[in-house]
Design a protein around this motif. Structure first.
Motif, PDB file in Angstrom:
ATOM      1  N   ILE A 131      -9.346   5.698 -13.671  1.00 57.86           N
ATOM      2  CA  ILE A 131      -8.942   5.793 -12.120  1.00 57.86           C
ATOM      3  C   ILE A 131      -7.970   4.445 -11.848  1.00 57.86           C
ATOM      4  O   ILE A 131      -8.407   3.279 -12.527  1.00 57.86           O
ATOM      5  N   ASP A 132      -6.983   4.473 -11.403  1.00 61.77           N
ATOM      6  CA  ASP A 132      -5.887   3.417 -11.392  1.00 61.77           C
ATOM      7  C   ASP A 132      -5.880   2.805 -12.774  1.00 61.77           C
ATOM      8  O   ASP A 132      -5.690   1.595 -12.831  1.00 61.77           O
ATOM      9  N   GLU A 134      -7.820   2.339 -15.116  1.00 58.70           N
ATOM     10  CA  GLU A 134      -9.214   1.856 -15.667  1.00 58.70           C
ATOM     11  C   GLU A 134      -9.887   2.775 -16.352  1.00 58.70           C
ATOM     12  O   GLU A 134     -10.115   3.961 -15.487  1.00 58.70           O
ATOM     13  N   LYS A 164     -16.026   4.002  -4.952  1.00 57.65           N
ATOM     14  CA  LYS A 164     -15.547   4.398  -6.501  1.00 57.65           C
ATOM     15  C   LYS A 164     -16.582   5.297  -7.082  1.00 57.65           C
ATOM     16  O   LYS A 164     -16.307   5.893  -8.167  1.00 57.65           O
TER      17      LYS A 164
END
Length: 254
Positions: A131-132, A134, A164
């Motif tokens: 995610i992004d 990471e 998240k």
């Protein structure tokens, strides 16, 4: 059939996955056959049942997807729309660290039965989700020509805020779906989700895991584990370790 090796302290253990039947091996302190589909009695081997959930990959991919719950299909599409990246990965060291943190947060033993980075690199098929940029979760599988089986799964969800956490939950569903597509493309015929709790005692944690796995469809089946110890010292060490684990972590995590 997949043959793996691991060490438990100074003991050398042979582990054989997806064999039809158990058989003797030489040069090891013990041997364990996992995910045997045949129920047989072989002199010298201890046998126990292992219940798991299996998805039939000989079906059309669209049918496998439609057999999932509507909420899972929605989560997978949402993860794709939100740009979550799932890929077959070689970042074993990153996943190992995530798994160690995950187990600590769940108050589980850090002992993985010899499943370290070297083991993962040699035998495992790893998928991770990002995610992004990471890496937030991963899933380590074992496979042969006909079977793929989940071995370890871990995420950073205990370290995330509410939004998240939801994204990580979506990424985990997308990751399983990508594993299924990968296995089907290779001609693998069964996706084994790595266990399904059928015990009579109430266990909320294991029942939550069951619930997660049920969402993907599949069928609950019984496989068999066969074990044989060739070394008296190894047999004694196993008994001692089991007692220590039970004292330290309780019955649930022994």
């Amino acid at each position: 059939m997949l043959e793996t090796e691991r060490k438990a302290y100074f003991f050398k253990i042979k582990e054989i996955w997806f064999s039809d039947y158990p058989f003797d091996v030489k040069g090891y302190d013990g041997v364990i056959f996992r995910e045997c589909k045949n129920n047989v009695d072989v002199p010298g081997f201890r046998k126990e049942e292992f219940t798991t959930l299996v998805i039939d990959l000989t079906q059309e991919l669209d049918q496998i997807f439609m057999d999932m719950t509507a909420s899972y299909r929605k989560a997978i599409r949402r993860a794709e729309k939100n740009g979550i990246v799932v890929k077959k990965s070689t970042n074993y060291d990153v996943f190992y660290e995530i798994n160690q943190r995950f187990r600590k947060q769940k108050k589980l033993s850090s002992y993985e039965g010899g499943v370290d980075v070297d083991y993962m690199e040699k035998y495992g098929t790893l998928f991770t989700s990002e995610i992004d940029g990471e890496t937030v979760s991963g899933s380590l599988n074992l496979e042969d020509e006909k079977n793929i089986r989940g071995l370890l799964g871990a995420s950073l969800r205990f370290e995330a805020d509410k939004d998240k956490m939801r994204s990580i939950a979506d990424s985990n569903k997308l990751m399983t779906w990508e594993e299924i597509k990968y296995a089907k493309e290779k001609g693998i015929t069964e996706y084994d989700m790595g266990g399904y709790y059928t015990g009579t005692e109430k266990d909320e944690e294991k029942e939550k895991i069951n619930y997660f796995k049920q969402g993907f469809g599949g069928k609950v089946v019984t496989h068999y584990i066969y074990q044989k110890d060739y070394s008296v010292a190894y047999k004694m060490a196993k008994s001692t370790h089991k007692i220590i684990q039970k004292m330290k972590y309780g019955k649930q995590h022994a």
